[in-house]
Design a protein around this motif. Sequence first.
Motif, PDB file in Angstrom:
ATOM      1  N   ARG A   1       0.809  -1.219   0.000  1.00 48.34           N
ATOM      2  CA  ARG A   1       0.000   0.000   0.000  1.00 48.34           C
ATOM      3  C   ARG A   1       0.841   1.267   0.000  1.00 48.34           C
ATOM      4  O   ARG A   1       0.405   2.320  -0.470  1.00 48.34           O
ATOM      5  CB  ARG A   1      -0.930  -0.001   1.217  1.00 48.34           C
ATOM      6  CG  ARG A   1      -1.979  -1.104   1.154  1.00 48.34           C
ATOM      7  CD  ARG A   1      -2.896  -1.077   2.352  1.00 48.34           C
ATOM      8  NE  ARG A   1      -3.906  -2.136   2.266  1.00 48.34           N
ATOM      9  CZ  ARG A   1      -4.805  -2.385   3.219  1.00 48.34           C
ATOM     10  NH1 ARG A   1      -4.796  -1.656   4.323  1.00 48.34           N
ATOM     11  NH2 ARG A   1      -5.684  -3.356   3.061  1.00 48.34           N
ATOM     12  N   ARG A   2       2.049   1.211   0.539  1.00 52.83           N
ATOM     13  CA  ARG A   2       2.889   2.404   0.622  1.00 52.83           C
ATOM     14  C   ARG A   2       3.575   2.677  -0.714  1.00 52.83           C
ATOM     15  O   ARG A   2       3.602   3.809  -1.180  1.00 52.83           O
ATOM     16  CB  ARG A   2       3.919   2.238   1.735  1.00 52.83           C
ATOM     17  CG  ARG A   2       3.282   2.106   3.115  1.00 52.83           C
ATOM     18  CD  ARG A   2       4.213   1.489   4.134  1.00 52.83           C
ATOM     19  NE  ARG A   2       3.518   1.215   5.387  1.00 52.83           N
ATOM     20  CZ  ARG A   2       2.773   0.133   5.604  1.00 52.83           C
ATOM     21  NH1 ARG A   2       2.632  -0.798   4.651  1.00 52.83           N
ATOM     22  NH2 ARG A   2       2.170  -0.045   6.763  1.00 52.83           N
ATOM     23  N   LEU A   3       4.115   1.647  -1.299  1.00 48.30           N
ATOM     24  CA  LEU A   3       4.865   1.809  -2.543  1.00 48.30           C
ATOM     25  C   LEU A   3       3.973   2.278  -3.694  1.00 48.30           C
ATOM     26  O   LEU A   3       4.397   3.075  -4.534  1.00 48.30           O
ATOM     27  CB  LEU A   3       5.554   0.490  -2.900  1.00 48.30           C
ATOM     28  CG  LEU A   3       6.375   0.434  -4.188  1.00 48.30           C
ATOM     29  CD1 LEU A   3       7.395   1.566  -4.240  1.00 48.30           C
ATOM     30  CD2 LEU A   3       7.076  -0.913  -4.308  1.00 48.30           C
ATOM     31  N   PHE A   4       2.734   1.793  -3.718  1.00 44.45           N
ATOM     32  CA  PHE A   4       1.850   2.117  -4.844  1.00 44.45           C
ATOM     33  C   PHE A   4       0.665   2.991  -4.431  1.00 44.45           C
ATOM     34  O   PHE A   4      -0.374   2.989  -5.079  1.00 44.45           O
ATOM     35  CB  PHE A   4       1.379   0.824  -5.512  1.00 44.45           C
ATOM     36  CG  PHE A   4       2.504   0.046  -6.133  1.00 44.45           C
ATOM     37  CD1 PHE A   4       3.106   0.487  -7.295  1.00 44.45           C
ATOM     38  CD2 PHE A   4       2.998  -1.098  -5.522  1.00 44.45           C
ATOM     39  CE1 PHE A   4       4.165  -0.209  -7.864  1.00 44.45           C
ATOM     40  CE2 PHE A   4       4.046  -1.814  -6.082  1.00 44.45           C
ATOM     41  CZ  PHE A   4       4.639  -1.357  -7.257  1.00 44.45           C
ATOM     42  N   ALA A   5       0.834   3.730  -3.354  1.00 44.98           N
ATOM     43  CA  ALA A   5      -0.223   4.635  -2.883  1.00 44.98           C
ATOM     44  C   ALA A   5      -0.545   5.683  -3.947  1.00 44.98           C
ATOM     45  O   ALA A   5       0.354   6.233  -4.604  1.00 44.98           O
ATOM     46  CB  ALA A   5       0.215   5.323  -1.588  1.00 44.98           C
TER      47      ALA A   5
ATOM     48  N   LEU B   1      12.548  -1.585  -0.444  1.00 45.38           N
ATOM     49  CA  LEU B   1      13.193  -1.416   0.851  1.00 45.38           C
ATOM     50  C   LEU B   1      12.800  -0.076   1.488  1.00 45.38           C
ATOM     51  O   LEU B   1      12.461  -0.020   2.682  1.00 45.38           O
ATOM     52  CB  LEU B   1      14.707  -1.506   0.684  1.00 45.38           C
ATOM     53  CG  LEU B   1      15.550  -1.572   1.954  1.00 45.38           C
ATOM     54  CD1 LEU B   1      15.165  -2.766   2.809  1.00 45.38           C
ATOM     55  CD2 LEU B   1      17.033  -1.643   1.599  1.00 45.38           C
ATOM     56  N   TYR B   2      12.812   0.971   0.684  1.00 44.17           N
ATOM     57  CA  TYR B   2      12.541   2.314   1.216  1.00 44.17           C
ATOM     58  C   TYR B   2      11.082   2.479   1.640  1.00 44.17           C
ATOM     59  O   TYR B   2      10.791   2.998   2.717  1.00 44.17           O
ATOM     60  CB  TYR B   2      12.908   3.363   0.171  1.00 44.17           C
ATOM     61  CG  TYR B   2      12.661   4.781   0.638  1.00 44.17           C
ATOM     62  CD1 TYR B   2      13.572   5.435   1.465  1.00 44.17           C
ATOM     63  CD2 TYR B   2      11.505   5.462   0.248  1.00 44.17           C
ATOM     64  CE1 TYR B   2      13.343   6.729   1.898  1.00 44.17           C
ATOM     65  CE2 TYR B   2      11.271   6.769   0.684  1.00 44.17           C
ATOM     66  CZ  TYR B   2      12.183   7.389   1.503  1.00 44.17           C
ATOM     67  OH  TYR B   2      11.945   8.666   1.941  1.00 44.17           O
ATOM     68  N   HIS B   3      10.149   2.034   0.800  1.00 44.41           N
ATOM     69  CA  HIS B   3       8.730   2.277   1.061  1.00 44.41           C
ATOM     70  C   HIS B   3       8.068   1.210   1.927  1.00 44.41           C
ATOM     71  O   HIS B   3       7.148   1.508   2.685  1.00 44.41           O
ATOM     72  CB  HIS B   3       7.969   2.391  -0.259  1.00 44.41           C
ATOM     73  CG  HIS B   3       8.320   3.596  -1.062  1.00 44.41           C
ATOM     74  ND1 HIS B   3       7.853   4.857  -0.780  1.00 44.41           N
ATOM     75  CD2 HIS B   3       9.129   3.740  -2.156  1.00 44.41           C
ATOM     76  CE1 HIS B   3       8.327   5.721  -1.650  1.00 44.41           C
ATOM     77  NE2 HIS B   3       9.113   5.081  -2.506  1.00 44.41           N
ATOM     78  N   GLU B   4       8.522  -0.041   1.794  1.00 44.07           N
ATOM     79  CA  GLU B   4       7.830  -1.138   2.469  1.00 44.07           C
ATOM     80  C   GLU B   4       8.670  -1.840   3.527  1.00 44.07           C
ATOM     81  O   GLU B   4       8.168  -2.702   4.251  1.00 44.07           O
ATOM     82  CB  GLU B   4       7.353  -2.176   1.437  1.00 44.07           C
ATOM     83  CG  GLU B   4       6.384  -1.633   0.381  1.00 44.07           C
ATOM     84  CD  GLU B   4       4.984  -1.411   0.928  1.00 44.07           C
ATOM     85  OE1 GLU B   4       4.721  -1.795   2.089  1.00 44.07           O
ATOM     86  OE2 GLU B   4       4.140  -0.853   0.196  1.00 44.07           O
ATOM     87  N   GLY B   5       9.960  -1.521   3.596  1.00 40.00           N
ATOM     88  CA  GLY B   5      10.826  -2.222   4.534  1.00 40.00           C
ATOM     89  C   GLY B   5      11.054  -3.668   4.145  1.00 40.00           C
ATOM     90  O   GLY B   5      11.434  -4.490   4.984  1.00 40.00           O
TER      91      GLY B   5
END
Length: 328
Positions: free
Chosen positions: A31-35, A270-274
């Motif tokens: 959800r974070r990477l493709f928000a 790595l940056y957006h989703e860990g």
Amino acid sequence: MPVSIHKQDENKALPSSIIECVGNTPLVSLRRLFAGTGVEVFAKLEYMNPGGSMKDRPARFMIEQGLRDGTITADSHIIESSSGNLGVAIAMVARVYGLPFTCVVDPKTAPSNLKILSQLGAKIEMVTEADDQGGYLKTRIRRVQELLHSIPNAVWMNQYANERNWQAHYYGTGSEMAEQLPQAPDCLIAAVSTSGSILGCARRLRETYPDVKVIAVDAVGSVIFGTPPKRRELPGIGSSRVPEILVREEIDDVIHVNDRESVEGCRDLLYHEGIFAGGSSGSVIAAIKKLIPTVPKPYRICTILPDRGDRYLDMVYDEDWVDRLPTT
């Protein structure tokens, strides 16, 4: 009297070996990477298998089915050509079953994978001569053929032609995804090398979701789908020969990704989703980014993150290695 939180359920059977822990990996929403894109992406975290990759599934399935039907016996010596992950997976399974294993690798195999193979007791055969496509796969296969004639009771897993490769994902990865997906996906997008994972998952998902579109992610320079060969540095995706198990008609579209795009995809994860994932996972993310502008919204994608990033510390996550990659 309080019940101890550490008390085991007496009726719950524990795994009898590490290979019984293969599978049942989680499906997560990115959800974070493709928000804000109008696209939902559900990713199967195959790097959470005990051997660190989705290759645990075919390694276990091919060996156990072989032991059941007698094509593998207690006297067999397993041989396979691998860029790393399947080799590690077979070494793990072979160790549990007490089977000797020789893995044929090449100079692009990650140093960490070579160390793991050695620790698991595998014998390593390194080829150094590039094939006519600029890679090493054909050279590795030629060395496998030589070993089959020189090692008694040798059995070649042959992941590029073994139907049990895709069956492992049909009964495993694909079946789990069909149960885990919260809603019908519009497409399955997955990296290809042997084509076992994409075919197995697609065949199972289409039983539940007949309209799902299947998109392969291939490396620039791979010849799987008829594009010209070119130098590739990232292992685990693409091939310098067409796999025998590939059924081209079952794949609707192909997106090609170069090494630098794959690196960027890994860094985005790595940056957006860990999520600390390997090179082919980055390739998938890069392909999804290319796909998003071309699809209607809303749109649902399911995908597979094949392996974990610690095997790529000397490659994808090493700035000197990345700086040496071609710029185009």
